[in-house]
Scaffold this motif. Structure first.
Motif, PDB file in Angstrom:
ATOM      1  N   LEU A 308       5.694  -7.938  -9.087  1.00 32.74           N
ATOM      2  CA  LEU A 308       5.528  -6.835  -8.141  1.00 32.74           C
ATOM      3  C   LEU A 308       4.403  -7.107  -7.147  1.00 32.74           C
ATOM      4  O   LEU A 308       3.843  -6.185  -6.555  1.00 32.74           O
ATOM      5  CB  LEU A 308       5.238  -5.543  -8.913  1.00 32.74           C
ATOM      6  N   SER A 309       4.104  -8.382  -6.970  1.00 32.12           N
ATOM      7  CA  SER A 309       2.978  -8.731  -6.089  1.00 32.12           C
ATOM      8  C   SER A 309       3.223  -8.329  -4.646  1.00 32.12           C
ATOM      9  O   SER A 309       2.289  -8.120  -3.874  1.00 32.12           O
ATOM     10  CB  SER A 309       2.695 -10.243  -6.166  1.00 32.12           C
ATOM     11  N   GLY A 310       4.471  -8.174  -4.263  1.00 33.82           N
ATOM     12  CA  GLY A 310       4.765  -7.810  -2.877  1.00 33.82           C
ATOM     13  C   GLY A 310       4.747  -6.312  -2.657  1.00 33.82           C
ATOM     14  O   GLY A 310       5.016  -5.847  -1.542  1.00 33.82           O
ATOM     15  N   LEU A 311       4.425  -5.513  -3.698  1.00 35.00           N
ATOM     16  CA  LEU A 311       4.420  -4.071  -3.564  1.00 35.00           C
ATOM     17  C   LEU A 311       3.008  -3.519  -3.766  1.00 35.00           C
ATOM     18  O   LEU A 311       2.226  -4.070  -4.533  1.00 35.00           O
ATOM     19  CB  LEU A 311       5.338  -3.412  -4.615  1.00 35.00           C
ATOM     20  N   VAL A 312       2.729  -2.440  -3.045  1.00 29.94           N
ATOM     21  CA  VAL A 312       1.515  -1.660  -3.299  1.00 29.94           C
ATOM     22  C   VAL A 312       1.909  -0.561  -4.267  1.00 29.94           C
ATOM     23  O   VAL A 312       2.899   0.148  -4.050  1.00 29.94           O
ATOM     24  CB  VAL A 312       0.957  -1.057  -2.004  1.00 29.94           C
ATOM     25  N   THR A 313       1.201  -0.401  -5.361  1.00 27.51           N
ATOM     26  CA  THR A 313       1.564   0.604  -6.360  1.00 27.51           C
ATOM     27  C   THR A 313       0.522   1.706  -6.402  1.00 27.51           C
ATOM     28  O   THR A 313      -0.674   1.465  -6.296  1.00 27.51           O
ATOM     29  CB  THR A 313       1.692  -0.042  -7.748  1.00 27.51           C
ATOM     30  N   ARG A 314       1.002   2.939  -6.574  1.00 23.15           N
ATOM     31  CA  ARG A 314       0.140   4.096  -6.747  1.00 23.15           C
ATOM     32  C   ARG A 314       0.766   4.976  -7.836  1.00 23.15           C
ATOM     33  O   ARG A 314       1.988   5.024  -7.998  1.00 23.15           O
ATOM     34  CB  ARG A 314      -0.012   4.886  -5.450  1.00 23.15           C
ATOM     35  N   SER A 315      -0.061   5.718  -8.551  1.00 22.41           N
ATOM     36  CA  SER A 315       0.433   6.490  -9.681  1.00 22.41           C
ATOM     37  C   SER A 315       1.241   7.708  -9.266  1.00 22.41           C
ATOM     38  O   SER A 315       2.191   8.101  -9.945  1.00 22.41           O
ATOM     39  CB  SER A 315      -0.743   6.925 -10.565  1.00 22.41           C
ATOM     40  N   THR A 316       0.880   8.350  -8.139  1.00 22.85           N
ATOM     41  CA  THR A 316       1.574   9.561  -7.706  1.00 22.85           C
ATOM     42  C   THR A 316       2.038   9.437  -6.269  1.00 22.85           C
ATOM     43  O   THR A 316       1.552   8.593  -5.503  1.00 22.85           O
ATOM     44  CB  THR A 316       0.657  10.795  -7.822  1.00 22.85           C
ATOM     45  N   LEU A 317       3.001  10.304  -5.921  1.00 20.47           N
ATOM     46  CA  LEU A 317       3.493  10.328  -4.545  1.00 20.47           C
ATOM     47  C   LEU A 317       2.384  10.732  -3.576  1.00 20.47           C
ATOM     48  O   LEU A 317       2.264  10.163  -2.490  1.00 20.47           O
ATOM     49  CB  LEU A 317       4.671  11.312  -4.436  1.00 20.47           C
ATOM     50  N   GLU A 318       1.560  11.715  -3.977  1.00 19.02           N
ATOM     51  CA  GLU A 318       0.477  12.161  -3.105  1.00 19.02           C
ATOM     52  C   GLU A 318      -0.477  11.021  -2.766  1.00 19.02           C
ATOM     53  O   GLU A 318      -0.871  10.834  -1.593  1.00 19.02           O
ATOM     54  CB  GLU A 318      -0.303  13.307  -3.759  1.00 19.02           C
ATOM     55  N   SER A 319      -0.847  10.248  -3.775  1.00 20.09           N
ATOM     56  CA  SER A 319      -1.757   9.132  -3.518  1.00 20.09           C
ATOM     57  C   SER A 319      -1.102   8.064  -2.673  1.00 20.09           C
ATOM     58  O   SER A 319      -1.742   7.406  -1.850  1.00 20.09           O
ATOM     59  CB  SER A 319      -2.260   8.543  -4.850  1.00 20.09           C
ATOM     60  N   GLY A 320       0.196   7.911  -2.844  1.00 22.46           N
ATOM     61  CA  GLY A 320       0.909   6.920  -2.030  1.00 22.46           C
ATOM     62  C   GLY A 320       0.958   7.356  -0.576  1.00 22.46           C
ATOM     63  O   GLY A 320       0.792   6.520   0.336  1.00 22.46           O
ATOM     64  N   ILE A 321       1.178   8.648  -0.318  1.00 19.75           N
ATOM     65  CA  ILE A 321       1.198   9.163   1.050  1.00 19.75           C
ATOM     66  C   ILE A 321      -0.187   9.007   1.692  1.00 19.75           C
ATOM     67  O   ILE A 321      -0.312   8.595   2.852  1.00 19.75           O
ATOM     68  CB  ILE A 321       1.653  10.633   1.064  1.00 19.75           C
ATOM     69  N   ALA A 322      -1.208   9.329   0.904  1.00 20.15           N
ATOM     70  CA  ALA A 322      -2.571   9.196   1.429  1.00 20.15           C
ATOM     71  C   ALA A 322      -2.843   7.767   1.822  1.00 20.15           C
ATOM     72  O   ALA A 322      -3.436   7.484   2.877  1.00 20.15           O
ATOM     73  CB  ALA A 322      -3.562   9.675   0.382  1.00 20.15           C
ATOM     74  N   HIS A 323      -2.434   6.823   1.002  1.00 21.19           N
ATOM     75  CA  HIS A 323      -2.646   5.393   1.307  1.00 21.19           C
ATOM     76  C   HIS A 323      -1.885   4.997   2.561  1.00 21.19           C
ATOM     77  O   HIS A 323      -2.406   4.270   3.427  1.00 21.19           O
ATOM     78  CB  HIS A 323      -2.206   4.551   0.119  1.00 21.19           C
ATOM     79  N   ALA A 324      -0.618   5.475   2.689  1.00 20.89           N
ATOM     80  CA  ALA A 324       0.187   5.113   3.855  1.00 20.89           C
ATOM     81  C   ALA A 324      -0.411   5.665   5.133  1.00 20.89           C
ATOM     82  O   ALA A 324      -0.441   4.994   6.172  1.00 20.89           O
ATOM     83  CB  ALA A 324       1.618   5.628   3.660  1.00 20.89           C
ATOM     84  N   LEU A 325      -0.904   6.883   5.085  1.00 16.47           N
ATOM     85  CA  LEU A 325      -1.454   7.494   6.306  1.00 16.47           C
ATOM     86  C   LEU A 325      -2.795   6.884   6.687  1.00 16.47           C
ATOM     87  O   LEU A 325      -3.158   6.856   7.875  1.00 16.47           O
ATOM     88  CB  LEU A 325      -1.617   9.012   6.085  1.00 16.47           C
ATOM     89  N   LYS A 326      -3.543   6.374   5.692  1.00 14.78           N
ATOM     90  CA  LYS A 326      -4.822   5.730   5.988  1.00 14.78           C
ATOM     91  C   LYS A 326      -4.615   4.424   6.723  1.00 14.78           C
ATOM     92  O   LYS A 326      -5.382   4.090   7.616  1.00 14.78           O
ATOM     93  CB  LYS A 326      -5.586   5.444   4.676  1.00 14.78           C
ATOM     94  N   GLY A 327      -3.599   3.713   6.267  1.00 10.95           N
ATOM     95  CA  GLY A 327      -3.392   2.380   6.856  1.00 10.95           C
ATOM     96  C   GLY A 327      -2.800   2.478   8.224  1.00 10.95           C
ATOM     97  O   GLY A 327      -2.801   1.550   8.997  1.00 10.95           O
TER      98      GLY A 327
END
Length: 327
Positions: A308-327
């Motif tokens: 899964l080295s090509g994926l960014v993993t996050r535990s929850t959808l909320e944290s994943g959205i936060a990461h996407a919007l930051k980048g």
């Protein structure tokens, strides 16, 4: 005196003989008049010949107030008006009847058909087929029915519902074959159109189900979310990949969030699908953020050795959205 008496006796005998001859002539004249008054039987027998025995039940078959000749005229009119191919053949396969629809279809006149066999009228292959079914009716005495396609003389394909049955005499013996072919081309076309319409409805339903099972939601400029719910098999994984890649191109997305919170279990096929998705998305210049990984799923992915080295993993959808919007 004796001579006169003898002469009178001779005259009396002559008169009696003449009266007998006159009576016989009257009877013959009356019979001739009756014969001439009867219609032509139409069966090859001379006019005035005694009509054939109609068999039991003939009286009941004659409509009230109608003469047998009227019945024949009505039957002839029905045969000619019927919008179907009607024909009859004797046991040797020679045509003894063909209605106007049959002759019009074959583009033949009655003189081209009367007393002839199929092999004298049609190509050998078709004639062989006709004769085979005729012989089956003649030998078994059963009625046959089937659908078949036939090309008209103008080159158009038509579909017919064919019925063949035995012709029997008054004693019940099979004396020929009768055939009725009904043109069902319009019905077949409507049936095909209906089947195509049903197939299109099914395809539309499948597209709708795929869209529902793999929704793609744009939440910000360049950011897409695809929540996956329920079991994922190879077919659904492939469908999700196709929808995702199309959405990336359509929206110009740079980050894609795959949320598997609603996926109960992950096997080797699903793990491979996730890796394949990350690789395909990367080729389009975007990044996959995998969210909602449950502890049990994480353990399974480790046991499977999924890369899964090509994926960014996050535990929850909320944290994943936060990461996407930051980048």
């Amino acid at each position: 005196m004796a001579e006169d008496r003898s002469h009178r006796d001779d005259l009396q005998r002559d008169n009696e003989a003449l009266r007998a001859q006159n009576e016989e002539l009257r009877r013959e004249l009356a019979e001739l008049r009756r014969a001439l008054a009867r219609p032509d039987p139409g069966d090859g027998s001379p006019p005035g010949a005694p009509p054939p025995d109609p068999g039991p039940g003939a009286k009941e078959r004659t409509p009230r107030g109608g003469a047998p000749s009227d019945d024949v005229d009505v039957l002839r009119a029905v045969l000619e008006a019927a919008p179907m191919l009607l024909f009859a053949k004797d046991t040797g396969g020679r045509y003894i009847l063909a209605n106007g629809y049959f002759l019009s279809w074959a583009r033949l006149a009655w003189g081209d058909v009367a007393g002839k066999t199929d092999h004298e009228i049609f190509p050998k292959e078709r004639a062989d087929t006709f004769r085979t079914s005729d012989l089956e009716v003649l030998t078994t005495g059963r009625t046959l029915s089937w659908d078949e396609g036939d090309v008209s003389p103008d080159g158009q394909l038509h579909h017919f519902a064919v019925l063949k049955f035995p012709l029997r005499d008054a004693a019940g013996a099979v004396r020929g074959v009768c055939g009725v072919s009904t043109d069902i081309t319009s019905y077949k076309r409507a049936e095909a159109e209906n089947q195509e319409l049903q197939a299109e409805i099914i395809r539309a339903q499948e597209r709708s189900l795929r869209a529902l099972s793999t929704p793609l939601l744009p939440i910000a400029k360049g950011v897409l979310v695809m929540p996956l719910i329920g079991d994922i098999d190879q077919r659904r994984a492939q469908s999700a990949l196709e929808v995702l890649l199309g959405g990336i191109v359509a929206h110009g997305a740079r980050r894609v969030i795959l949320d598997i919170t609603g996926v109960p279990a992950v096997d080797a096929d699903v793990a491979n699908a996730l890796v394949k998705t990350a690789q395909a998305v990367g080729m389009l210049g975007a990044t996959v953020i995998l969210t909602g990984i449950q502890p049990k799923i994480a353990e399974t992915l480790v046991e499977l050795g999924a890369d899964l080295s090509g994926l960014v993993t996050r535990s929850t959808l909320e944290s994943g959205i936060a990461h996407a919007l930051k980048g």
